[in-house]
Design a protein around this motif. Structure first.
Motif, mmCIF file in Angstrom:
data_model
loop_
_atom_site.group_PDB
_atom_site.id
_atom_site.type_symbol
_atom_site.label_atom_id
_atom_site.label_comp_id
_atom_site.label_asym_id
_atom_site.label_seq_id
_atom_site.Cartn_x
_atom_site.Cartn_y
_atom_site.Cartn_z
ATOM 1 N N ASN A 32 0.830 -1.213 0.000
ATOM 2 C CA ASN A 32 0.000 0.000 0.000
ATOM 3 C C ASN A 32 0.861 1.259 0.000
ATOM 4 O O ASN A 32 0.548 2.251 -0.663
ATOM 5 N N LYS A 33 1.948 1.218 0.777
ATOM 6 C CA LYS A 33 2.848 2.370 0.814
ATOM 7 C C LYS A 33 3.479 2.614 -0.547
ATOM 8 O O LYS A 33 3.591 3.749 -1.011
ATOM 9 N N ARG A 34 3.918 1.527 -1.189
ATOM 10 C CA ARG A 34 4.509 1.670 -2.523
ATOM 11 C C ARG A 34 3.486 2.219 -3.511
ATOM 12 O O ARG A 34 3.791 3.102 -4.320
ATOM 13 N N THR A 35 2.259 1.707 -3.424
ATOM 14 C CA THR A 35 1.197 2.172 -4.329
ATOM 15 C C THR A 35 0.886 3.645 -4.095
ATOM 16 O O THR A 35 0.693 4.415 -5.043
ATOM 17 N N LYS A 36 0.846 4.049 -2.813
ATOM 18 C CA LYS A 36 0.557 5.447 -2.477
ATOM 19 C C LYS A 36 1.639 6.374 -3.007
ATOM 20 O O LYS A 36 1.356 7.442 -3.556
ATOM 21 N N LYS A 37 2.907 5.956 -2.858
ATOM 22 C CA LYS A 37 4.009 6.775 -3.360
ATOM 23 C C LYS A 37 3.940 6.925 -4.872
ATOM 24 O O LYS A 37 4.158 8.005 -5.421
ATOM 25 N N LYS A 38 3.633 5.812 -5.552
ATOM 26 C CA LYS A 38 3.515 5.874 -7.006
ATOM 27 C C LYS A 38 2.381 6.805 -7.424
ATOM 28 O O LYS A 38 2.504 7.588 -8.360
ATOM 29 N N ARG A 39 1.252 6.719 -6.698
ATOM 30 C CA ARG A 39 0.101 7.561 -7.014
ATOM 31 C C ARG A 39 0.438 9.040 -6.813
ATOM 32 O O ARG A 39 0.088 9.895 -7.628
ATOM 33 N N GLU A 40 1.128 9.348 -5.696
ATOM 34 C CA GLU A 40 1.513 10.735 -5.432
ATOM 35 C C GLU A 40 2.481 11.252 -6.482
ATOM 36 O O GLU A 40 2.405 12.413 -6.897
ATOM 37 N N GLU A 41 3.387 10.406 -6.910
ATOM 38 C CA GLU A 41 4.345 10.807 -7.935
ATOM 39 C C GLU A 41 3.640 11.097 -9.255
ATOM 40 O O GLU A 41 3.944 12.073 -9.945
ATOM 41 N N ILE A 42 2.670 10.271 -9.598
ATOM 42 C CA ILE A 42 1.898 10.487 -10.830
ATOM 43 C C ILE A 42 1.112 11.792 -10.742
ATOM 44 O O ILE A 42 1.058 12.569 -11.698
ATOM 45 N N GLN A 43 0.503 12.057 -9.565
ATOM 46 C CA GLN A 43 -0.263 13.288 -9.382
ATOM 47 C C GLN A 43 0.624 14.519 -9.494
ATOM 48 O O GLN A 43 0.227 15.538 -10.064
ATOM 49 N N ARG A 44 1.853 14.437 -8.940
ATOM 50 C CA ARG A 44 2.784 15.560 -9.048
ATOM 51 C C ARG A 44 3.144 15.844 -10.501
ATOM 52 O O ARG A 44 3.212 16.993 -10.937
ATOM 53 N N LYS A 45 3.374 14.778 -11.254
ATOM 54 C CA LYS A 45 3.712 14.957 -12.663
ATOM 55 C C LYS A 45 2.550 15.574 -13.437
ATOM 56 O O LYS A 45 2.741 16.433 -14.303
ATOM 57 N N MET A 47 0.202 17.531 -12.180
ATOM 58 C CA MET A 47 0.089 18.934 -11.779
ATOM 59 C C MET A 47 1.141 19.789 -12.471
ATOM 60 O O MET A 47 0.869 20.919 -12.881
ATOM 61 N N MET A 48 2.350 19.256 -12.601
ATOM 62 C CA MET A 48 3.408 19.992 -13.293
ATOM 63 C C MET A 48 3.044 20.222 -14.751
ATOM 64 O O MET A 48 3.254 21.299 -15.307
ATOM 65 N N LEU A 49 2.460 19.202 -15.363
ATOM 66 C CA LEU A 49 2.039 19.343 -16.755
ATOM 67 C C LEU A 49 0.921 20.371 -16.885
ATOM 68 O O LEU A 49 0.899 21.185 -17.814
ATOM 69 N N SER A 53 1.126 23.865 -18.978
ATOM 70 C CA SER A 53 0.313 23.933 -20.190
ATOM 71 C C SER A 53 -0.493 25.220 -20.210
ATOM 72 O O SER A 53 -0.884 25.739 -19.167
ATOM 73 N N PRO A 54 -0.749 25.796 -21.383
ATOM 74 C CA PRO A 54 -1.527 27.038 -21.463
ATOM 75 C C PRO A 54 -2.958 26.828 -20.995
ATOM 76 O O PRO A 54 -3.573 25.805 -21.278
ATOM 77 N N LYS A 55 -3.483 27.827 -20.238
ATOM 78 C CA LYS A 55 -4.844 27.731 -19.727
ATOM 79 C C LYS A 55 -5.833 28.113 -20.815
ATOM 80 O O LYS A 55 -5.510 28.911 -21.699
ATOM 81 N N PRO A 56 -7.041 27.559 -20.737
ATOM 82 C CA PRO A 56 -8.072 27.950 -21.707
ATOM 83 C C PRO A 56 -8.308 29.452 -21.674
ATOM 84 O O PRO A 56 -8.154 30.103 -20.647
ATOM 85 N N LEU A 57 -8.687 30.008 -22.803
ATOM 86 C CA LEU A 57 -8.869 31.451 -22.930
ATOM 87 C C LEU A 57 -9.921 31.977 -21.961
ATOM 88 O O LEU A 57 -9.779 33.063 -21.404
#
Length: 207
Positions: A32-45, A47-49, A53-57
């Motif tokens: 579960n800890k490994r899964t949580k870390k992977k999930r958080e890492e994916i969420q960070r990536k 958010m960075m994207l 990325s340009p916001k809608p007009l």
């Protein structure tokens, strides 16, 4: 030869079962800890994207939109009244303040409990006093003045004025309501309990 004891067998069997359960729990927690870390890492990536990325007009327009414009502090009628009041204030050594928030003149005291503070503050926070005559040296309010116009004839406005007047009386402020007619200097000096210097009396016959 040691005799077979079924109680020992049951004991070791139970102990082995507990050890197996414990190991399984450790594996689940670790996974579960490994899964949580992977999930958080994916969420960070993600958010960075999103941030890069340009916001809608439409979103950009909402953030840049500032739908405001300047407005006059006083209406024409209030401005006319202010000029007349200012002459009287200068004559008797007072300063004039306009559109003062009522909550800057009074505050909720200890009669209201902490749980009731916002209830009673809400009753005064959006109310304003049209004009105030203050002492020049410290701007201490000496007279609160409300300029009545047609809006003051409405039922809700009448109740509002009565409520504000009750509070002003309770805390010790002098307050008057005027409609712009009559001798303003006489009205103000009487409210302040000072002798008027306005010489409007008819001349006396000295013969």
């Amino acid at each position: 030869m040691i005799a077979y004891n079924p109680n020992y067998a049951r004991y070791f069997g139970l102990l082995f079962l507990l050890m197996v359960v414990f190991v399984i729990i450790l594996i689940i927690v670790y996974d579960n800890k490994r899964t949580k870390k992977k999930r958080e890492e994916i969420q960070r990536k993600i958010m960075m994207l999103d941030n890069n990325s340009p916001k809608p007009l439409s979103i950009q327009n909402d953030e840049e939109k500032l739908p405001y414009r300047k407005k006059y502090l006083l209406t024409k009628n209030e401005c006319w009244f202010y000029k007349n009041l200012k002459e009287i204030a200068d004559k008797y050594g007072y300063a004039v303040l306009a559109k003062i928030r009522f909550a800057d003149l009074v505050e909720v005291n200890g009669e209201a409990g902490k749980s009731e503070y916002m209830k009673y503050f809400g009753k005064i926070k959006a109310k304003h006093i049209d004009f105030i005559l203050c002492k020049k040296e410290n701007l201490y309010p000496e007279l609160l003045i409300e300029l009545n116009d047609n809006s003051h004839k409405k039922e809700d406005r009448i109740k509002r004025d009565e409520f504000v007047k009750k509070i002003a009386d309770k805390v010790g402020y002098k307050m008057i309501f005027v409609n712009g007619t009559g001798d303003l200097e006489d009205i103000v000096t009487k409210a302040l309990e000072i002798k008027s210097e306005n010489n409007n009396d008819p001349p006396t016959d000295v013969n």
